[in-house]
Design a protein around this motif. Structure first.
Motif, PDB file in Angstrom:
ATOM      1  N   ILE A  74      -1.107  12.117  -7.324  1.00  0.00           N
ATOM      2  CA  ILE A  74      -0.275  10.977  -7.726  1.00  0.00           C
ATOM      3  C   ILE A  74       0.029  11.052  -9.220  1.00  0.00           C
ATOM      4  O   ILE A  74       1.174  10.852  -9.633  1.00  0.00           O
ATOM      5  CB  ILE A  74      -0.967   9.644  -7.377  1.00  0.00           C
ATOM      6  N   LYS A  75      -0.985  11.339 -10.018  1.00  0.00           N
ATOM      7  CA  LYS A  75      -0.793  11.402 -11.471  1.00  0.00           C
ATOM      8  C   LYS A  75       0.250  12.450 -11.850  1.00  0.00           C
ATOM      9  O   LYS A  75       1.033  12.247 -12.779  1.00  0.00           O
ATOM     10  CB  LYS A  75      -2.120  11.690 -12.171  1.00  0.00           C
ATOM     11  N   ARG A  76       0.266  13.564 -11.141  1.00  0.00           N
ATOM     12  CA  ARG A  76       1.265  14.608 -11.426  1.00  0.00           C
ATOM     13  C   ARG A  76       2.673  14.176 -11.027  1.00  0.00           C
ATOM     14  O   ARG A  76       3.651  14.724 -11.513  1.00  0.00           O
ATOM     15  CB  ARG A  76       0.908  15.902 -10.701  1.00  0.00           C
ATOM     16  N   GLY A  77       2.766  13.197 -10.118  1.00  0.00           N
ATOM     17  CA  GLY A  77       4.070  12.815  -9.586  1.00  0.00           C
ATOM     18  C   GLY A  77       4.634  11.503 -10.097  1.00  0.00           C
ATOM     19  O   GLY A  77       5.659  11.039  -9.594  1.00  0.00           O
ATOM     20  N   VAL A  78       4.006  10.890 -11.094  1.00  0.00           N
ATOM     21  CA  VAL A  78       4.520   9.621 -11.614  1.00  0.00           C
ATOM     22  C   VAL A  78       5.819   9.877 -12.378  1.00  0.00           C
ATOM     23  O   VAL A  78       5.893  10.771 -13.224  1.00  0.00           O
ATOM     24  CB  VAL A  78       3.489   8.927 -12.532  1.00  0.00           C
ATOM     25  N   THR A  79       6.829   9.092 -12.048  1.00  0.00           N
ATOM     26  CA  THR A  79       8.125   9.163 -12.729  1.00  0.00           C
ATOM     27  C   THR A  79       8.540   7.761 -13.150  1.00  0.00           C
ATOM     28  O   THR A  79       7.932   6.768 -12.724  1.00  0.00           O
ATOM     29  CB  THR A  79       9.218   9.729 -11.803  1.00  0.00           C
ATOM     30  N   VAL A  80       9.579   7.682 -13.937  1.00  0.00           N
ATOM     31  CA  VAL A  80      10.113   6.375 -14.336  1.00  0.00           C
ATOM     32  C   VAL A  80      10.503   5.582 -13.088  1.00  0.00           C
ATOM     33  O   VAL A  80      10.242   4.380 -13.003  1.00  0.00           O
ATOM     34  CB  VAL A  80      11.320   6.557 -15.289  1.00  0.00           C
ATOM     35  N   GLU A  81      11.083   6.244 -12.116  1.00  0.00           N
ATOM     36  CA  GLU A  81      11.566   5.551 -10.909  1.00  0.00           C
ATOM     37  C   GLU A  81      10.447   5.024 -10.013  1.00  0.00           C
ATOM     38  O   GLU A  81      10.608   3.989  -9.384  1.00  0.00           O
ATOM     39  CB  GLU A  81      12.485   6.474 -10.095  1.00  0.00           C
ATOM     40  N   ASN A  82       9.319   5.721  -9.929  1.00  0.00           N
ATOM     41  CA  ASN A  82       8.272   5.275  -8.993  1.00  0.00           C
ATOM     42  C   ASN A  82       7.088   4.603  -9.676  1.00  0.00           C
ATOM     43  O   ASN A  82       6.171   4.132  -9.004  1.00  0.00           O
ATOM     44  CB  ASN A  82       7.792   6.433  -8.119  1.00  0.00           C
ATOM     45  N   ALA A  83       7.095   4.531 -11.001  1.00  0.00           N
ATOM     46  CA  ALA A  83       5.936   3.980 -11.729  1.00  0.00           C
ATOM     47  C   ALA A  83       5.626   2.539 -11.328  1.00  0.00           C
ATOM     48  O   ALA A  83       4.459   2.178 -11.143  1.00  0.00           O
ATOM     49  CB  ALA A  83       6.169   4.077 -13.232  1.00  0.00           C
ATOM     50  N   ALA A  84       6.640   1.714 -11.183  1.00  0.00           N
ATOM     51  CA  ALA A  84       6.406   0.300 -10.845  1.00  0.00           C
ATOM     52  C   ALA A  84       5.769   0.159  -9.465  1.00  0.00           C
ATOM     53  O   ALA A  84       4.836  -0.629  -9.281  1.00  0.00           O
ATOM     54  CB  ALA A  84       7.708  -0.481 -10.918  1.00  0.00           C
ATOM     55  N   SER A  85       6.243   0.921  -8.495  1.00  0.00           N
ATOM     56  CA  SER A  85       5.663   0.797  -7.145  1.00  0.00           C
ATOM     57  C   SER A  85       4.237   1.340  -7.108  1.00  0.00           C
ATOM     58  O   SER A  85       3.388   0.798  -6.400  1.00  0.00           O
ATOM     59  CB  SER A  85       6.538   1.485  -6.096  1.00  0.00           C
ATOM     60  N   ILE A  86       3.963   2.374  -7.886  1.00  0.00           N
ATOM     61  CA  ILE A  86       2.591   2.887  -7.946  1.00  0.00           C
ATOM     62  C   ILE A  86       1.687   1.877  -8.636  1.00  0.00           C
ATOM     63  O   ILE A  86       0.572   1.627  -8.187  1.00  0.00           O
ATOM     64  CB  ILE A  86       2.545   4.264  -8.648  1.00  0.00           C
ATOM     65  N   TYR A  87       2.184   1.252  -9.693  1.00  0.00           N
ATOM     66  CA  TYR A  87       1.407   0.214 -10.383  1.00  0.00           C
ATOM     67  C   TYR A  87       1.107  -0.932  -9.417  1.00  0.00           C
ATOM     68  O   TYR A  87      -0.024  -1.414  -9.343  1.00  0.00           O
ATOM     69  CB  TYR A  87       2.179  -0.292 -11.601  1.00  0.00           C
ATOM     70  N   ASP A  88       2.105  -1.343  -8.653  1.00  0.00           N
ATOM     71  CA  ASP A  88       1.934  -2.424  -7.673  1.00  0.00           C
ATOM     72  C   ASP A  88       0.860  -2.069  -6.650  1.00  0.00           C
ATOM     73  O   ASP A  88      -0.015  -2.888  -6.331  1.00  0.00           O
ATOM     74  CB  ASP A  88       3.273  -2.689  -6.980  1.00  0.00           C
ATOM     75  N   ALA A  95      -7.375  -0.440  -7.759  1.00  0.00           N
ATOM     76  CA  ALA A  95      -7.663   0.933  -8.172  1.00  0.00           C
ATOM     77  C   ALA A  95      -7.458   1.017  -9.684  1.00  0.00           C
ATOM     78  O   ALA A  95      -6.373   1.360 -10.169  1.00  0.00           O
ATOM     79  CB  ALA A  95      -6.748   1.904  -7.434  1.00  0.00           C
ATOM     80  N   GLU A  96      -8.491   0.689 -10.429  1.00  0.00           N
ATOM     81  CA  GLU A  96      -8.386   0.553 -11.881  1.00  0.00           C
ATOM     82  C   GLU A  96      -7.970   1.833 -12.586  1.00  0.00           C
ATOM     83  O   GLU A  96      -7.156   1.806 -13.510  1.00  0.00           O
ATOM     84  CB  GLU A  96      -9.698   0.027 -12.463  1.00  0.00           C
ATOM     85  N   GLU A  97      -8.522   2.972 -12.180  1.00  0.00           N
ATOM     86  CA  GLU A  97      -8.159   4.226 -12.840  1.00  0.00           C
ATOM     87  C   GLU A  97      -6.671   4.520 -12.677  1.00  0.00           C
ATOM     88  O   GLU A  97      -5.988   4.888 -13.638  1.00  0.00           O
ATOM     89  CB  GLU A  97      -8.991   5.387 -12.289  1.00  0.00           C
ATOM     90  N   LEU A  98      -6.169   4.340 -11.480  1.00  0.00           N
ATOM     91  CA  LEU A  98      -4.743   4.575 -11.227  1.00  0.00           C
ATOM     92  C   LEU A  98      -3.898   3.545 -11.967  1.00  0.00           C
ATOM     93  O   LEU A  98      -2.881   3.889 -12.574  1.00  0.00           O
ATOM     94  CB  LEU A  98      -4.457   4.528  -9.724  1.00  0.00           C
TER      95      LEU A  98
END
Length: 142
Positions: A74-88, A95-98
């Protein structure tokens, strides 16, 4: 058995231990296949967008080793477009580390992330949490 939850479920006195079939319908075929593959090979080979779903499945079944492998993908695949959904999703799963990793990414790309459709779809409480955290980090200086 490598999963404590499954071991307890199938060897204990649960309803599932007496059934010949279990239906798992909350996850895609690809993700559940990757989940089972991990049991047999100890390997995870998924695209980052599916790794987030596998992370949630591993979280549900309390498989921290698999969660850690998913985190790497997941960390390798974070982009501007998907960052908000991953944060959510990180907030939802506690998941504090994520959450911290994605938050730092968002801080570095704040304007771009806040202007994405994904950020606009976040629930109000997640947006509030995000901006409070950003303020604590000094994002809104004079």
């Amino acid at each position: 058995m490598r999963c404590t939850v499954f071991r307890t479920m199938f060897l204990g006195n649960w309803k599932e231990s007496n059934e010949s079939e279990q239906i798992i319908d909350h996850h895609s075929y690809d993700v559940f296949f990757a989940f089972l593959k991990y049991f047999y090979t100890n390997e995870v080979d998924l695209q980052p967008d599916l790794a987030l779903e596998l992370f949630a499945l591993a979280h549900f079944y309390q498989m921290t080793d698999l969660q850690n492998e998913c985190l790497k993908i997941i960390k390798r695949g974070v982009t501007v477009e998907n960052a908000a959904s991953i944060y959510d999703k990180a907030v939802l799963l506690a998941a504090e580390e994520l959450k911290e990793f994605v938050f730092k990414f968002c801080m570095e790309h704040m304007t771009a992330v806040v202007n994405t459709d994904g950020f606009k779809l976040l629930k109000d409480d997640v947006v509030k949490d995000f901006f409070l955290h950003a303020a604590q980090q000094g994002a809104f200086k004079k």
